[in-house]
Write an enzyme that holds these catalytic residues in place. Sequence first.
Site, PDB file in Angstrom:
ATOM      1  CD  GLU A 151      -1.302  -2.285   2.199  1.00 47.08           C
ATOM      2  OE1 GLU A 151      -2.075  -2.844   2.988  1.00 47.08           O
ATOM      3  OE2 GLU A 151      -0.087  -2.578   2.092  1.00 47.08           O
TER       4      GLU A 151
ATOM      5  CB  SER B 248      16.744 -38.463 -12.290  1.00 48.80           C
ATOM      6  OG  SER B 248      17.629 -37.574 -11.631  1.00 48.80           O
TER       7      SER B 248
ATOM      8  CG  ASP C  77      20.027 -36.668  -7.681  1.00 52.45           C
ATOM      9  OD1 ASP C  77      20.422 -37.637  -8.353  1.00 52.45           O
ATOM     10  OD2 ASP C  77      18.830 -36.445  -7.432  1.00 52.45           O
TER      11      ASP C  77
ATOM     12  CG  LEU D 150      19.082 -29.025  -2.500  1.00 49.73           C
ATOM     13  CD1 LEU D 150      18.820 -29.436  -1.057  1.00 49.73           C
ATOM     14  CD2 LEU D 150      17.972 -29.537  -3.408  1.00 49.73           C
TER      15      LEU D 150
ATOM     16  CD  GLU E 261      13.149 -29.408  -5.420  1.00 50.32           C
ATOM     17  OE1 GLU E 261      14.247 -29.925  -5.720  1.00 50.32           O
ATOM     18  OE2 GLU E 261      12.781 -28.319  -5.863  1.00 50.32           O
TER      19      GLU E 261
ATOM     20  N   GLY F 298      13.860 -37.688  -1.650  1.00 49.44           N
ATOM     21  CA  GLY F 298      13.427 -38.737  -2.540  1.00 49.44           C
ATOM     22  C   GLY F 298      12.142 -39.417  -2.150  1.00 49.44           C
TER      23      GLY F 298
ATOM     24  N   GLY G 150       7.186 -40.175   0.888  1.00 51.33           N
ATOM     25  CA  GLY G 150       6.289 -41.137   1.518  1.00 51.33           C
ATOM     26  C   GLY G 150       6.037 -40.808   2.979  1.00 51.33           C
ATOM     27  CB  SER G 151       8.287 -39.686   5.703  1.00 53.92           C
ATOM     28  OG  SER G 151       9.129 -40.814   5.721  1.00 53.92           O
TER      29      SER G 151
END
Length: 379
Positions: A62, A178, A210, A214, A305, A307, A312-313
Amino acid sequence: MSSLDESPASTHQSDWMGHAINLAKNAIPRAFPRPTVGAVIVKDGVLIAEGTTVPEGGLHAEAVALSKAGISARGADMYVTLEPHGYQSTQPPCTEAIIAAGIKRLVYAIDDPNPSVSGKGAEYLAKNGVQVIKGDGAAAATQLHEAFLHSTEHRRPFINVKFAATLDGKIAAVGGDSKWITGEEARGWAHRLRSTIDGIAVGSKTVMIDDPQLTARPQNIDFPERFQPRRIIFDSSGTTSATARVHGENTLFLTTSRSSDEWRDTVRQTGSQIFECDTTQSGQVEIISALDLLGDQNIQNVLVEGGPELLGSFFDAQAVNRIYAFLSPSIMGARDAPGAINGVGAQQMDQIVRLDTAQTSLLGEDILVTGIPHWPEKR
């Protein structure tokens, strides 16, 4: 005295509020830990000025717009994505600036989520002669500010999950290669996404395989190093090498009592920080305790991101707030190639996670699917 009115429906969005929302959406870098707000000033149907929140404790949206408008703001309308604040923070109250500038009508999308001040800024403006309208563009503004709203309410970061996979759900070849599942346009979009969050999280296996940087590297945008998101490494047993590229003062390691003192000392020597979390029965970092810790570090918006085990966790803990799935029009076809998510997951069809408000878009040849997970009642 003027009035405070609400738009007839939260789905209504004027063109000017849409412009304010797009301003904030496209603002890079963001203003963490404050919300990146968009504001526009309109007079006689003509755009007079616009602004977004300035990072590093700078002017609110503003105030930016008002400074650009000058005396032209008198008698004008202002559209802003979040209720103007009426208290002293890192900046003076925006309500006072709006009144002093002579704004005739203030249209805002959603209330300030802080319960101690929510609605008070709008009420103060109305009592001081400004016509106030609430609710224009509320649905879009809620999504725009979703991380700020979530972290304010829960004191934990908003969790985005991102993965790239082939049509058969594979994220890498059997040997771990990948690069690249998706094309250049999708990868560029992902880097821009990284530039809008304040934490990137991966597991220690991803670091080992990898050796990622990051970092956010948005195309055609000057993105200073000081605005890089925090690197967050989940390393339950303390296996990350001291030579990994993720180390540095901008890095947090979340570990458990399983990691050795020797490893911790080595990591600290790189400048990285270490935080010990609660441990699951399987010896992994307990997700909810990790989120509490990240909230204590004032991290609001995290992009997880990988693995597959870490994703899954998060899914097993029902700790995911938004999903970004990049799908490549390709087939891996290998039985032993890793999939995107490797948790306990659904054991029957009524336990699967579906997406609410799912949206799809085409990025080159790849498809982006995003949405909010709808968790089943029992799993």
